[in-house]
Design a protein around this motif. Structure first.
Motif, PDB file in Angstrom:
ATOM      1  N   GLN A   1     -10.550  55.255  -9.789  1.00 22.95           N
ATOM      2  CA  GLN A   1     -10.637  54.492 -11.037  1.00 22.95           C
ATOM      3  C   GLN A   1     -11.312  55.319 -12.125  1.00 22.95           C
ATOM      4  O   GLN A   1     -10.894  55.278 -13.294  1.00 22.95           O
ATOM      5  CB  GLN A   1     -11.401  53.190 -10.810  1.00 22.95           C
ATOM      6  CG  GLN A   1     -11.362  52.272 -12.046  1.00 22.95           C
ATOM      7  CD  GLN A   1     -12.061  50.950 -11.832  1.00 22.95           C
ATOM      8  OE1 GLN A   1     -12.842  50.790 -10.907  1.00 22.95           O
ATOM      9  NE2 GLN A   1     -11.786  49.987 -12.695  1.00 22.95           N
TER      10      GLN A   1
ATOM     11  N   LEU B   1     -13.880  52.308  -0.237  1.00 28.11           N
ATOM     12  CA  LEU B   1     -14.637  51.851  -1.407  1.00 28.11           C
ATOM     13  C   LEU B   1     -14.992  53.021  -2.322  1.00 28.11           C
ATOM     14  O   LEU B   1     -14.823  52.942  -3.538  1.00 28.11           O
ATOM     15  CB  LEU B   1     -15.904  51.126  -0.961  1.00 28.11           C
ATOM     16  CG  LEU B   1     -15.715  49.677  -0.494  1.00 28.11           C
ATOM     17  CD1 LEU B   1     -17.036  49.122  -0.001  1.00 28.11           C
ATOM     18  CD2 LEU B   1     -15.158  48.808  -1.617  1.00 28.11           C
TER      19      LEU B   1
ATOM     20  N   ALA C   1     -11.820  54.296  -3.978  1.00 26.25           N
ATOM     21  CA  ALA C   1     -11.362  53.415  -5.062  1.00 26.25           C
ATOM     22  C   ALA C   1     -12.146  53.681  -6.336  1.00 26.25           C
ATOM     23  O   ALA C   1     -11.574  53.753  -7.436  1.00 26.25           O
ATOM     24  CB  ALA C   1     -11.518  51.957  -4.643  1.00 26.25           C
ATOM     25  N   GLN C   2     -13.450  53.852  -6.202  1.00 29.08           N
ATOM     26  CA  GLN C   2     -14.273  54.126  -7.383  1.00 29.08           C
ATOM     27  C   GLN C   2     -13.911  55.479  -7.988  1.00 29.08           C
ATOM     28  O   GLN C   2     -13.815  55.617  -9.218  1.00 29.08           O
ATOM     29  CB  GLN C   2     -15.756  54.096  -7.003  1.00 29.08           C
ATOM     30  CG  GLN C   2     -16.679  54.306  -8.201  1.00 29.08           C
ATOM     31  CD  GLN C   2     -18.143  54.145  -7.828  1.00 29.08           C
ATOM     32  OE1 GLN C   2     -18.473  53.730  -6.726  1.00 29.08           O
ATOM     33  NE2 GLN C   2     -19.027  54.489  -8.750  1.00 29.08           N
TER      34      GLN C   2
ATOM     35  N   ALA D   1     -15.781  45.878  -6.289  1.00 29.68           N
ATOM     36  CA  ALA D   1     -14.736  46.863  -6.606  1.00 29.68           C
ATOM     37  C   ALA D   1     -13.478  46.174  -7.123  1.00 29.68           C
ATOM     38  O   ALA D   1     -12.864  46.613  -8.110  1.00 29.68           O
ATOM     39  CB  ALA D   1     -14.415  47.690  -5.363  1.00 29.68           C
ATOM     40  N   LEU D   2     -13.091  45.075  -6.480  1.00 27.67           N
ATOM     41  CA  LEU D   2     -11.920  44.324  -6.936  1.00 27.67           C
ATOM     42  C   LEU D   2     -12.144  43.750  -8.328  1.00 27.67           C
ATOM     43  O   LEU D   2     -11.225  43.716  -9.160  1.00 27.67           O
ATOM     44  CB  LEU D   2     -11.615  43.187  -5.951  1.00 27.67           C
ATOM     45  CG  LEU D   2     -11.103  43.601  -4.562  1.00 27.67           C
ATOM     46  CD1 LEU D   2     -11.051  42.388  -3.639  1.00 27.67           C
ATOM     47  CD2 LEU D   2      -9.734  44.246  -4.657  1.00 27.67           C
TER      48      LEU D   2
ATOM     49  N   CYS E   1      -6.772  51.397  -2.375  1.00 27.32           N
ATOM     50  CA  CYS E   1      -7.975  51.662  -1.576  1.00 27.32           C
ATOM     51  C   CYS E   1      -8.905  50.453  -1.556  1.00 27.32           C
ATOM     52  O   CYS E   1      -9.495  50.134  -0.519  1.00 27.32           O
ATOM     53  CB  CYS E   1      -8.709  52.891  -2.117  1.00 27.32           C
ATOM     54  SG  CYS E   1      -7.864  54.451  -1.776  1.00 27.32           S
ATOM     55  N   ALA E   2      -9.050  49.780  -2.694  1.00 27.68           N
ATOM     56  CA  ALA E   2      -9.920  48.603  -2.754  1.00 27.68           C
ATOM     57  C   ALA E   2      -9.388  47.489  -1.855  1.00 27.68           C
ATOM     58  O   ALA E   2     -10.159  46.801  -1.184  1.00 27.68           O
ATOM     59  CB  ALA E   2     -10.041  48.108  -4.191  1.00 27.68           C
TER      60      ALA E   2
ATOM     61  N   ARG F   1     -16.760  45.165  -1.627  1.00 27.26           N
ATOM     62  CA  ARG F   1     -15.345  45.185  -2.003  1.00 27.26           C
ATOM     63  C   ARG F   1     -15.065  44.187  -3.126  1.00 27.26           C
ATOM     64  O   ARG F   1     -14.245  44.455  -4.009  1.00 27.26           O
ATOM     65  CB  ARG F   1     -14.458  44.870  -0.810  1.00 27.26           C
ATOM     66  CG  ARG F   1     -12.979  45.140  -1.119  1.00 27.26           C
ATOM     67  CD  ARG F   1     -12.062  44.619  -0.075  1.00 27.26           C
ATOM     68  NE  ARG F   1     -12.012  43.160  -0.071  1.00 27.26           N
ATOM     69  CZ  ARG F   1     -11.042  42.467   0.516  1.00 27.26           C
ATOM     70  NH1 ARG F   1     -10.074  43.091   1.141  1.00 27.26           N
ATOM     71  NH2 ARG F   1     -11.063  41.141   0.499  1.00 27.26           N
TER      72      ARG F   1
END
Length: 417
Positions: A208, A201, A204-205, A244-245, A231-232, A241
């Motif tokens: 991005q 998580l 992923a952030q 994040a998605l 990663c998400a 999650r």
């Protein structure tokens, strides 16, 4: 043993009045005196002559600077490494006087190792550069640059433990650095370490955020966005999650990537087919396909948890065996997976072990431990019934009030008290 021409030149310098000038001239024209095959031995012989010539520290240090410049101009990485190792031993005998030359030689060797893709050796040679010294001033920016370079080399050989150690050093000073590229590399290293440690998580952030930076090329931004999606998808299913998605799904660029299909299905809580998962797995890195403690891969576990959440949107209740068939597990394993997600607050539901049935509660889990446990089925169904009756009564009241406003005479004549 030095080549004949270099040996003769060294003898001539030893008998001359201005040895320093002689060595400087020889270093400057070394390629005319030496051959590529003999260059390493010739440079080593020159260094020995400089240190054995009793020139004094000032002259020796000046020749050390010229020696490093000559070695820098050598095209062969093999020569740089071989001569560099010998030079470091020589400088070590008077370490305090040759700190700058020591650092320059190590940087030169590190670059040669990187060109030869020996990243571990590069990291080790760079770590020997002293950054705290009264003889040599190193700015915060230079320190951060060294630490990030070492971090990146360790990441190339998947040594996240040592990579994180050096990144933590940089973390204490990065706020003082204005260089945008350096900050970019710091953020990228941080995301890569989180990715390697399966903190998907956070990774992923980080990816991005990097993908939104205008300082990198469009192709690289799309690549880091792709890494963010991967990663998400691999992160544990749950409310965190889902957020994040959602951020990634709303990014207009995501629709141009190969991972968009699986991103869309996960965001919309649709079940994933084995063929889709297999196709997605082909684009993952080895550490993202590593096996967990129960023998499954990170991807397999993420897909099972996602499909379980998807099933909770489709069914009010389902038996252990039917859920296991849906997830590709046996009934007991399906029950165990569901129980863990409910306990961790990533799914709202209730398990009836006697009837071997799982009851799903509508709504989103909070992510807090223990918050996924739903009330008993009977109590929940009664509350739903009460809510429906209350809603129906409110709608009737609204219609009655509207009739009174529009047709008061009709209501007065027909209203039964």
């Amino acid at each position: 043993m030095a080549s004949p021409k270099v040996s003769q030149a060294l003898k001539k310098i030893a008998s001359s009045a201005d040895k320093q000038q002689g060595y400087e001239a020889l270093l400057k024209d070394i390629r005319s005196f030496s051959t590529p095959t003999a260059l390493s031995k010739d440079l080593i012989a020159i260094l020995d002559a400089i240190f054995d010539g009793s020139l004094g520290i000032v002259a020796t240090r000046s020749l050390g600077v010229a020696y490093v410049q000559t070695l820098t101009s050598v095209p062969s990485n093999e020569v740089k490494i071989e001569v560099g190792e010998y030079a470091l031993e020589k400088f070590q005998s008077q370490a305090s006087s040759f700190e700058e030359q020591n650092a320059q030689i190590r940087e030169l060797m590190a670059t040669a190792y990187e060109d030869d893709e020996d990243f571990l050796a590069s990291a080790k040679i760079l770590s020997g550069i002293p950054l705290e010294s009264s003889q040599r001033k190193v700015t915060n920016e230079d320190k951060v640059r060294f630490w990030i370079r070492i971090t990146r080399n360790y990441l190339e050989v998947d040594d996240t433990t040592l990579a994180e150690q050096y990144l933590n050093k940089a973390k204490n000073l990065i706020y003082t650095v204005d260089d945008r590229d350096l900050n970019l590399h710091f953020n990228l290293c941080q995301a890569r370490i989180q990715d390697a440690r399966r903190n998907f998580l956070a990774a992923a952030q980080g990816y991005q955020e990097i993908s939104l930076m205008p300082v990198i090329a469009e192709e690289e931004r799309l690549h880091t966005l792709s890494m963010a999606i991967k990663c998400a998808v691999l992160a544990p299913a749950g409310p965190a999650r889902s957020r994040a998605l959602g951020r990634l799904y709303k990014d207009e660029r995501a629709s141009t990537l190969e991972e968009y299909s699986i991103l869309e299905k996960m965001f919309l809580d649709r079940l994933l087919a084995p063929e889709e998962v297999e196709k997605f797995a082909k684009g993952l890195a080895p550490h993202q396909l590593a096996k967990t403690g129960d023998g499954s891969t990170v991807l397999q576990r993420a897909v099972i948890e996602h499909n379980l959440r998807g099933a909770s949107r489709l069914y009010n209740n389902i038996s252990f065996e039917a859920l296991g068939l849906l997830l590709g597990l046996d009934g007991d394993k399906a029950e165990d997976t569901t129980a863990k997600m409910i306990e961790q607050g990533r799914l709202v539901g209730r398990i009836d072990q006697i009837e071997r049935v799982i009851w799903f509660e509508g709504g989103e889990a909070t992510g807090e431990k223990g918050s996924g446990r739903a009330e008993g089925v009977v109590g929940r169904e009664l509350k739903k019934w009460d809510a429906n009756v209350q809603g129906l009564a409110e709608e009737v009241e609204k219609i009655t009030s509207e009739l009174q406003l529009r047709y008061p005479d009709f209501v007065a004549a027909n209203l039964v008290v």
